[in-house]
Each structure stands twice: as C-alpha cells, then as structure tokens.
Design a protein around this motif. Structure first.
Motif, PDB file in Angstrom:
ATOM      1  N   GLY A 187     -15.365  -3.892  -1.590  1.00  0.00           N
ATOM      2  CA  GLY A 187     -15.524  -2.447  -1.427  1.00  0.00           C
ATOM      3  C   GLY A 187     -16.789  -1.948  -2.083  1.00  0.00           C
ATOM      4  O   GLY A 187     -16.735  -1.281  -3.118  1.00  0.00           O
ATOM      5  N   GLY A 188     -17.954  -2.286  -1.480  1.00  0.00           N
ATOM      6  CA  GLY A 188     -19.221  -1.873  -2.086  1.00  0.00           C
ATOM      7  C   GLY A 188     -19.311  -0.383  -2.290  1.00  0.00           C
ATOM      8  O   GLY A 188     -19.812   0.096  -3.306  1.00  0.00           O
ATOM      9  N   GLY A 189     -18.813   0.388  -1.316  1.00  0.00           N
ATOM     10  CA  GLY A 189     -18.801   1.836  -1.459  1.00  0.00           C
ATOM     11  C   GLY A 189     -17.498   2.348  -2.034  1.00  0.00           C
ATOM     12  O   GLY A 189     -17.473   3.095  -3.011  1.00  0.00           O
ATOM     13  N   LEU A 190     -16.370   1.909  -1.430  1.00  0.00           N
ATOM     14  CA  LEU A 190     -15.052   2.425  -1.807  1.00  0.00           C
ATOM     15  C   LEU A 190     -14.030   1.312  -1.732  1.00  0.00           C
ATOM     16  O   LEU A 190     -14.034   0.530  -0.776  1.00  0.00           O
ATOM     17  N   ALA A 191     -13.151   1.254  -2.712  1.00  0.00           N
ATOM     18  CA  ALA A 191     -12.017   0.335  -2.692  1.00  0.00           C
ATOM     19  C   ALA A 191     -10.734   1.124  -2.878  1.00  0.00           C
ATOM     20  O   ALA A 191     -10.660   2.003  -3.742  1.00  0.00           O
ATOM     21  N   ALA A 192      -9.734   0.839  -2.039  1.00  0.00           N
ATOM     22  CA  ALA A 192      -8.431   1.494  -2.129  1.00  0.00           C
ATOM     23  C   ALA A 192      -7.377   0.414  -2.291  1.00  0.00           C
ATOM     24  O   ALA A 192      -7.301  -0.521  -1.485  1.00  0.00           O
ATOM     25  N   THR A 193      -6.550   0.526  -3.325  1.00  0.00           N
ATOM     26  CA  THR A 193      -5.598  -0.539  -3.615  1.00  0.00           C
ATOM     27  C   THR A 193      -4.263   0.007  -4.081  1.00  0.00           C
ATOM     28  O   THR A 193      -4.193   1.060  -4.718  1.00  0.00           O
ATOM     29  N   GLY A 194      -3.201  -0.701  -3.735  1.00  0.00           N
ATOM     30  CA  GLY A 194      -1.869  -0.342  -4.210  1.00  0.00           C
ATOM     31  C   GLY A 194      -0.970   0.171  -3.110  1.00  0.00           C
ATOM     32  O   GLY A 194      -1.355   1.025  -2.310  1.00  0.00           O
ATOM     33  N   GLY A 195       0.264  -0.340  -3.071  1.00  0.00           N
ATOM     34  CA  GLY A 195       1.196   0.035  -2.021  1.00  0.00           C
ATOM     35  C   GLY A 195       1.604   1.488  -2.030  1.00  0.00           C
ATOM     36  O   GLY A 195       2.090   1.995  -1.021  1.00  0.00           O
ATOM     37  N   GLY A 196       1.422   2.181  -3.137  1.00  0.00           N
ATOM     38  CA  GLY A 196       1.781   3.591  -3.186  1.00  0.00           C
ATOM     39  C   GLY A 196       0.650   4.528  -2.825  1.00  0.00           C
ATOM     40  O   GLY A 196       0.808   5.746  -2.890  1.00  0.00           O
ATOM     41  N   LEU A 197      -0.496   3.975  -2.435  1.00  0.00           N
ATOM     42  CA  LEU A 197      -1.678   4.803  -2.188  1.00  0.00           C
ATOM     43  C   LEU A 197      -1.848   5.110  -0.704  1.00  0.00           C
ATOM     44  O   LEU A 197      -1.824   4.214   0.139  1.00  0.00           O
ATOM     45  N   ALA A 230     -15.762  -4.698 -10.619  1.00  0.00           N
ATOM     46  CA  ALA A 230     -15.231  -5.674  -9.664  1.00  0.00           C
ATOM     47  C   ALA A 230     -15.064  -5.052  -8.286  1.00  0.00           C
ATOM     48  O   ALA A 230     -15.536  -5.585  -7.297  1.00  0.00           O
ATOM     49  N   SER A 231     -14.392  -3.904  -8.217  1.00  0.00           N
ATOM     50  CA  SER A 231     -14.077  -3.264  -6.940  1.00  0.00           C
ATOM     51  C   SER A 231     -14.568  -1.827  -6.919  1.00  0.00           C
ATOM     52  O   SER A 231     -14.599  -1.156  -7.954  1.00  0.00           O
ATOM     53  N   GLY A 232     -14.929  -1.362  -5.721  1.00  0.00           N
ATOM     54  CA  GLY A 232     -15.275   0.044  -5.564  1.00  0.00           C
ATOM     55  C   GLY A 232     -16.543   0.434  -6.293  1.00  0.00           C
ATOM     56  O   GLY A 232     -16.493   1.071  -7.342  1.00  0.00           O
ATOM     57  N   GLY A 233     -17.685   0.045  -5.738  1.00  0.00           N
ATOM     58  CA  GLY A 233     -18.948   0.357  -6.402  1.00  0.00           C
ATOM     59  C   GLY A 233     -19.165   1.843  -6.610  1.00  0.00           C
ATOM     60  O   GLY A 233     -19.612   2.282  -7.670  1.00  0.00           O
ATOM     61  N   GLY A 234     -18.836   2.644  -5.592  1.00  0.00           N
ATOM     62  CA  GLY A 234     -18.977   4.085  -5.722  1.00  0.00           C
ATOM     63  C   GLY A 234     -17.697   4.758  -6.175  1.00  0.00           C
ATOM     64  O   GLY A 234     -17.699   5.603  -7.066  1.00  0.00           O
ATOM     65  N   LEU A 235     -16.569   4.356  -5.563  1.00  0.00           N
ATOM     66  CA  LEU A 235     -15.294   5.025  -5.817  1.00  0.00           C
ATOM     67  C   LEU A 235     -14.164   4.007  -5.756  1.00  0.00           C
ATOM     68  O   LEU A 235     -14.041   3.261  -4.781  1.00  0.00           O
ATOM     69  N   TYR A 236     -13.350   3.982  -6.796  1.00  0.00           N
ATOM     70  CA  TYR A 236     -12.179   3.122  -6.846  1.00  0.00           C
ATOM     71  C   TYR A 236     -10.933   3.997  -6.827  1.00  0.00           C
ATOM     72  O   TYR A 236     -10.762   4.878  -7.667  1.00  0.00           O
ATOM     73  N   LEU A 237     -10.046   3.763  -5.845  1.00  0.00           N
ATOM     74  CA  LEU A 237      -8.801   4.506  -5.726  1.00  0.00           C
ATOM     75  C   LEU A 237      -7.653   3.535  -5.916  1.00  0.00           C
ATOM     76  O   LEU A 237      -7.502   2.573  -5.171  1.00  0.00           O
ATOM     77  N   GLY A 238      -6.810   3.799  -6.927  1.00  0.00           N
ATOM     78  CA  GLY A 238      -5.704   2.897  -7.196  1.00  0.00           C
ATOM     79  C   GLY A 238      -4.422   3.636  -7.506  1.00  0.00           C
ATOM     80  O   GLY A 238      -4.442   4.687  -8.149  1.00  0.00           O
TER      81      GLY A 238
END
Length: 209
Positions: free
Chosen positions: A65-75, A31-39
C-alpha cells in the motif's frame, strides 16, 4: 512529507472517520500505508471515508500500500474521487492495498504510475480475504516488475467486483482493447490482472501465465 497519517481504533478519532481533500505527498510509511494507514485492530466495526484525496510519491515497506493500506475485518473504507500517482512499495499494491478481511470500495479514482516490488498489484492489491469493489477507476502506467497484475492483483477466492457503473459487476472492462481506462500497465505476468500465478485474459478467464 505532508500527511503521513495512521488511523486505527487506538487513536482518538473514534470508529467513524471522514477525510475530505487530504493531501499525502512524499510520505513514507514504516511497513504499510506510505501516505495513509487505516486499521481496525481493537474496536470494531469502524468506517472511514476518504474523499478527493491526493496521494503523490508516497512509499511503503513490505507490508504494501504505497499510498494507502486498509487492514482488519472490522474496517469498511470508502475512497471517492481520489488520485494515486507515483506511489511505491517494496510489497504489493503500489497505490492501494486492501488486506486481512477489510472491505474497501474505490469509486471514480485514478491510479497512475504506481509500482509494487512484491507479489503484485502495481496499482491495487486485495489479499487475506479482503473485499475490494472498484467502480469507474482509471489505471495507467502502473508496474509490478517482480510479480503479477500491473493494474490489479488478488489472491484467494474473493474476486474483486469491478464495473463502469455501480450496477455492473464485470471484469471485462479492466483490459479493454481500446485501452480507454487501463493502458501501459506492466508486470512479470498478467500486465493488467493476475491472481496467484495465473494471468487473466480480457474476458476474465484464465490465460497463459
């Protein structure tokens, strides 16, 4: 695919992560972050630094976030000296998506030829209260054919901070007349910038939609 990493606080890497010289090529995210998902979904705060990364032809679904997705209030995520090229998403943020309260700083990086099929942000998107800071970035040939902001789209009241250097906070350089940093970006509305359903003029003021 080389890469295709999913990093969150349920993993074994811990709350402090540094990635140096990673390559994410032709990766596909569910769904999110094709290359890298940060959560940061279970343990907060967490800090991730990505340096000299290459995201090439990665794909993400409707989460963005085709390349990178960053999600979450603590990130807190830092992306430095990195390249996003030819990445796509059926959602928003062809290159990078900052969502759900994450804090993302992108420095001295390039976004070329990325595409978002959703609300907008051919290169980058900031939604859901995310805090996005951009310094010395290049956006060329990105597209949001069904939405706004060929280079950048955001929603809500948190306007991304953008500058040539770390000391400035200006929208003006996003769409310079000489096109030195942002050229050939396209969208259904707001070829460079858009927020909601309003495109922006070069001075950062609301312009014709």
């Amino acid at each position: 695919c080389y890469g295709d990493h999913h990093i969150d606080e349920e993993g074994s890497l811990g709350p402090l992560v540094q990635l140096v010289d990673p390559v994410f090529s032709r990766c596909t995210g569910g769904a999110s972050g094709g290359g890298l998902y940060l959560g940061a979904e279970t343990i907060t705060p967490s800090t991730v630094t990505v340096t000299r990364a290459k995201f090439y032809a990665d794909r993400a679904g409707a989460g963005g976030g085709g390349g990178l997705a960053a999600t979450g209030g603590g990130l807190t995520a830092r992306v430095v000296n990195s390249t996003f090229e030819g990445c796509t998403t059926s959602g928003s943020g062809g290159g990078l998506a900052a969502v759900q309260g994450s804090k993302v700083r992108v420095t001295t990086s390039s976004f070329h030829g990325n595409t978002a099929g959703g609300t907008g942000g051919g290169a980058l998107v900031a939604t859901g209260g995310a805090v996005l800071t951009l310094t010395n970035i290049s956006c060329r040939g990105n597209a949001a054919p069904a939405g706004g902001g060929g280079a950048l789209y955001w929603d809500g009241t948190r306007q991304p901070a953008m500058s040539r250097s770390s000391s400035g906070r200006s929208l003006d350089y996003i769409c310079l007349p000489d096109g030195s940093n942002y050229t050939n970006n396209s969208a259904m509305y707001g070829p460079c910038l858009a927020t909601g359903y309003v495109s922006l003029s070069m001075g950062g003021l609301p312009g014709p939609g």
